[in-house]
Structures are given as C-alpha cells and as structure tokens.
Scaffold this motif. Structure first.
Motif, mmCIF file in Angstrom:
data_model
loop_
_atom_site.group_PDB
_atom_site.id
_atom_site.type_symbol
_atom_site.label_atom_id
_atom_site.label_comp_id
_atom_site.label_asym_id
_atom_site.label_seq_id
_atom_site.Cartn_x
_atom_site.Cartn_y
_atom_site.Cartn_z
ATOM 1 N N GLU A 44 -66.435 -114.441 16.575
ATOM 2 C CA GLU A 44 -65.619 -114.507 17.795
ATOM 3 C C GLU A 44 -65.611 -113.166 18.522
ATOM 4 O O GLU A 44 -65.719 -113.115 19.748
ATOM 5 C CB GLU A 44 -64.190 -114.934 17.444
ATOM 6 N N GLN A 45 -65.520 -112.072 17.797
ATOM 7 C CA GLN A 45 -65.555 -110.752 18.423
ATOM 8 C C GLN A 45 -66.900 -110.500 19.094
ATOM 9 O O GLN A 45 -66.964 -109.906 20.168
ATOM 10 C CB GLN A 45 -65.239 -109.669 17.398
ATOM 11 N N ALA A 46 -67.974 -110.976 18.483
ATOM 12 C CA ALA A 46 -69.299 -110.834 19.092
ATOM 13 C C ALA A 46 -69.408 -111.676 20.356
ATOM 14 O O ALA A 46 -70.017 -111.252 21.338
ATOM 15 C CB ALA A 46 -70.387 -111.224 18.100
ATOM 16 N N VAL A 47 -68.800 -112.861 20.358
ATOM 17 C CA VAL A 47 -68.811 -113.705 21.559
ATOM 18 C C VAL A 47 -67.995 -113.040 22.657
ATOM 19 O O VAL A 47 -68.421 -112.968 23.827
ATOM 20 C CB VAL A 47 -68.262 -115.120 21.250
ATOM 21 N N LEU A 48 -66.818 -112.521 22.311
ATOM 22 C CA LEU A 48 -65.955 -111.869 23.299
ATOM 23 C C LEU A 48 -66.605 -110.627 23.900
ATOM 24 O O LEU A 48 -66.424 -110.344 25.087
ATOM 25 C CB LEU A 48 -64.610 -111.490 22.664
ATOM 26 N N SER A 49 -67.389 -109.905 23.106
ATOM 27 C CA SER A 49 -68.031 -108.697 23.604
ATOM 28 C C SER A 49 -69.319 -108.982 24.374
ATOM 29 O O SER A 49 -69.898 -108.082 24.974
ATOM 30 C CB SER A 49 -68.338 -107.744 22.446
ATOM 31 N N GLY A 50 -69.804 -110.232 24.318
ATOM 32 C CA GLY A 50 -71.014 -110.589 25.046
ATOM 33 C C GLY A 50 -72.284 -110.430 24.249
ATOM 34 O O GLY A 50 -73.375 -110.652 24.776
ATOM 35 N N ARG A 51 -72.207 -110.057 22.981
ATOM 36 C CA ARG A 51 -73.404 -109.912 22.160
ATOM 37 C C ARG A 51 -73.995 -111.249 21.775
ATOM 38 O O ARG A 51 -75.179 -111.351 21.504
ATOM 39 C CB ARG A 51 -73.101 -109.090 20.905
ATOM 40 N N LYS A 84 -60.239 -116.990 21.272
ATOM 41 C CA LYS A 84 -59.823 -116.549 22.610
ATOM 42 C C LYS A 84 -60.914 -116.793 23.641
ATOM 43 O O LYS A 84 -60.637 -116.925 24.818
ATOM 44 C CB LYS A 84 -59.453 -115.069 22.571
ATOM 45 N N SER A 85 -62.164 -116.875 23.186
ATOM 46 C CA SER A 85 -63.288 -117.121 24.085
ATOM 47 C C SER A 85 -63.404 -118.596 24.465
ATOM 48 O O SER A 85 -64.176 -118.947 25.342
ATOM 49 C CB SER A 85 -64.594 -116.686 23.425
ATOM 50 N N GLY A 86 -62.673 -119.467 23.769
ATOM 51 C CA GLY A 86 -62.757 -120.904 23.999
ATOM 52 C C GLY A 86 -63.655 -121.624 23.022
ATOM 53 O O GLY A 86 -63.735 -122.846 23.034
ATOM 54 N N VAL A 87 -64.349 -120.888 22.158
ATOM 55 C CA VAL A 87 -65.222 -121.494 21.153
ATOM 56 C C VAL A 87 -64.345 -122.146 20.088
ATOM 57 O O VAL A 87 -63.350 -121.578 19.654
ATOM 58 C CB VAL A 87 -66.143 -120.438 20.510
ATOM 59 N N ARG A 88 -64.722 -123.365 19.669
ATOM 60 C CA ARG A 88 -64.009 -124.075 18.617
ATOM 61 C C ARG A 88 -64.700 -123.817 17.282
ATOM 62 O O ARG A 88 -65.920 -123.858 17.202
ATOM 63 C CB ARG A 88 -63.964 -125.564 18.922
ATOM 64 N N TYR A 89 -63.905 -123.579 16.244
ATOM 65 C CA TYR A 89 -64.396 -123.253 14.914
ATOM 66 C C TYR A 89 -63.869 -124.273 13.913
ATOM 67 O O TYR A 89 -62.773 -124.791 14.066
ATOM 68 C CB TYR A 89 -63.911 -121.861 14.481
ATOM 69 N N TRP A 90 -64.667 -124.534 12.862
ATOM 70 C CA TRP A 90 -64.251 -125.372 11.746
ATOM 71 C C TRP A 90 -64.626 -124.673 10.460
ATOM 72 O O TRP A 90 -65.718 -124.124 10.342
ATOM 73 C CB TRP A 90 -64.957 -126.728 11.749
ATOM 74 N N LEU A 91 -63.733 -124.734 9.497
ATOM 75 C CA LEU A 91 -64.035 -124.329 8.129
ATOM 76 C C LEU A 91 -64.032 -125.600 7.301
ATOM 77 O O LEU A 91 -63.049 -126.335 7.289
ATOM 78 C CB LEU A 91 -62.983 -123.357 7.593
ATOM 79 N N VAL A 92 -65.130 -125.885 6.631
ATOM 80 C CA VAL A 92 -65.279 -127.110 5.852
ATOM 81 C C VAL A 92 -65.509 -126.716 4.392
ATOM 82 O O VAL A 92 -66.459 -126.002 4.085
ATOM 83 C CB VAL A 92 -66.466 -127.960 6.373
ATOM 84 N N GLN A 138 -54.912 -111.978 15.938
ATOM 85 C CA GLN A 138 -56.220 -112.390 15.470
ATOM 86 C C GLN A 138 -56.990 -113.081 16.592
ATOM 87 O O GLN A 138 -56.399 -113.728 17.445
ATOM 88 C CB GLN A 138 -56.080 -113.337 14.272
ATOM 89 N N PRO A 139 -58.323 -112.961 16.603
ATOM 90 C CA PRO A 139 -59.111 -113.558 17.695
ATOM 91 C C PRO A 139 -59.176 -115.079 17.651
ATOM 92 O O PRO A 139 -59.536 -115.704 18.637
ATOM 93 C CB PRO A 139 -60.498 -112.947 17.512
ATOM 94 N N ILE A 140 -58.824 -115.695 16.520
ATOM 95 C CA ILE A 140 -58.891 -117.158 16.383
ATOM 96 C C ILE A 140 -57.526 -117.671 15.940
ATOM 97 O O ILE A 140 -56.941 -117.147 14.993
ATOM 98 C CB ILE A 140 -59.959 -117.585 15.361
ATOM 99 N N GLU A 141 -57.053 -118.688 16.622
ATOM 100 C CA GLU A 141 -55.804 -119.333 16.229
ATOM 101 C C GLU A 141 -56.154 -120.538 15.361
ATOM 102 O O GLU A 141 -56.776 -121.487 15.831
ATOM 103 C CB GLU A 141 -55.032 -119.785 17.466
ATOM 104 N N TRP A 142 -55.765 -120.482 14.083
ATOM 105 C CA TRP A 142 -56.125 -121.520 13.116
ATOM 106 C C TRP A 142 -55.014 -122.542 12.966
ATOM 107 O O TRP A 142 -53.841 -122.202 12.953
ATOM 108 C CB TRP A 142 -56.420 -120.908 11.747
ATOM 109 N N GLY A 143 -55.400 -123.786 12.815
ATOM 110 C CA GLY A 143 -54.465 -124.860 12.519
ATOM 111 C C GLY A 143 -54.326 -125.033 11.020
ATOM 112 O O GLY A 143 -54.958 -124.322 10.240
#
Length: 113
Positions: free
Chosen positions: A103-110, A59-67, A38-43
């Motif tokens: 995340e896939q859009a960030v990795l692809s540069g879009r 994988k791009s280094g972007v941090r994500y939160w689900l609230v 998966q493109p995001i490793e979740w805690g």
C-alpha cells in the motif's frame, strides 16, 4: 576513541545507562489509537467454507484480502477487477505488514495497479 557509545557486534548503542533488564527503544510505543494511522483499514476475520478471510481497504482505494490456507495469502484487486496474489506469510501479522508495504508503494507511485 571513547565517546560514551558502545559497539555491540557492529551495532552502535548510544545508551547503556539503564537497568540490567530494562530496554530503551528509540521509536514510539504502539498504542491502541495508532491503528488509525495504518495505511490499510482491516475488517474482522470471517469464515468462508474452510477458509479464514480478512478484508481491508487501503488509503489508495486498493482492496486487500488475507486468506488463510495454511499460510496467509495476500491478495489485491487490480483496477481491471482481477485478483492478484502479491505474496504470502506464515503469520497474519506478517501478511498484514506485507500488504502495508504494498500500500505504501502504491501511495508513493512506485506501483500502479
């Protein structure tokens, strides 16, 4: 025009030679080991005050939160360290899928954050 396929409501079905309740998928089944792909490793989900929060890093280094505030809000941290809400969903799985698409859009540069 009988080429062995069947059309069901406009959908072309190639294989109908299985049992009545058997379903044949054209994609691989998801297993335990597929989480690493998966493109995001979740805690784990953590509680903060009245909220449930799940953090992840792409994988791009972007941090994500689900609230969880009734709906699951999907947040990211931009390059300038600002929080940005990118969407929301009723279910956590849908929120994770939204974050994965981002995340896939960030990795692809879009998308550049």
């Amino acid at each position: 025009m009988n080429d062995g396929t069947v059309h069901v409501s406009g959908i072309r079905v190639a294989h109908l030679d299985c049992g009545e309740r058997e379903v044949r998928l054209n994609r691989p089944e998801v297993g335990e080991g597929d989480e690493r792909d998966q493109p995001i490793e979740w805690g784990p989900i953590r509680r903060q005050a009245d909220l449930r929060v799940r953090c992840g890093k792409g994988k791009s280094g972007v941090r994500y939160w689900l609230v969880d505030q009734g709906n699951w809000r999907v947040m990211i941290e931009t390059a300038t360290h600002k929080a940005l809400e990118i969407g929301s969903a009723r279910m956590q799985d849908h929120a994770r899928a939204l974050a994965a698409m981002w995340e896939q859009a960030v990795l692809s540069g879009r998308i550049d954050v």
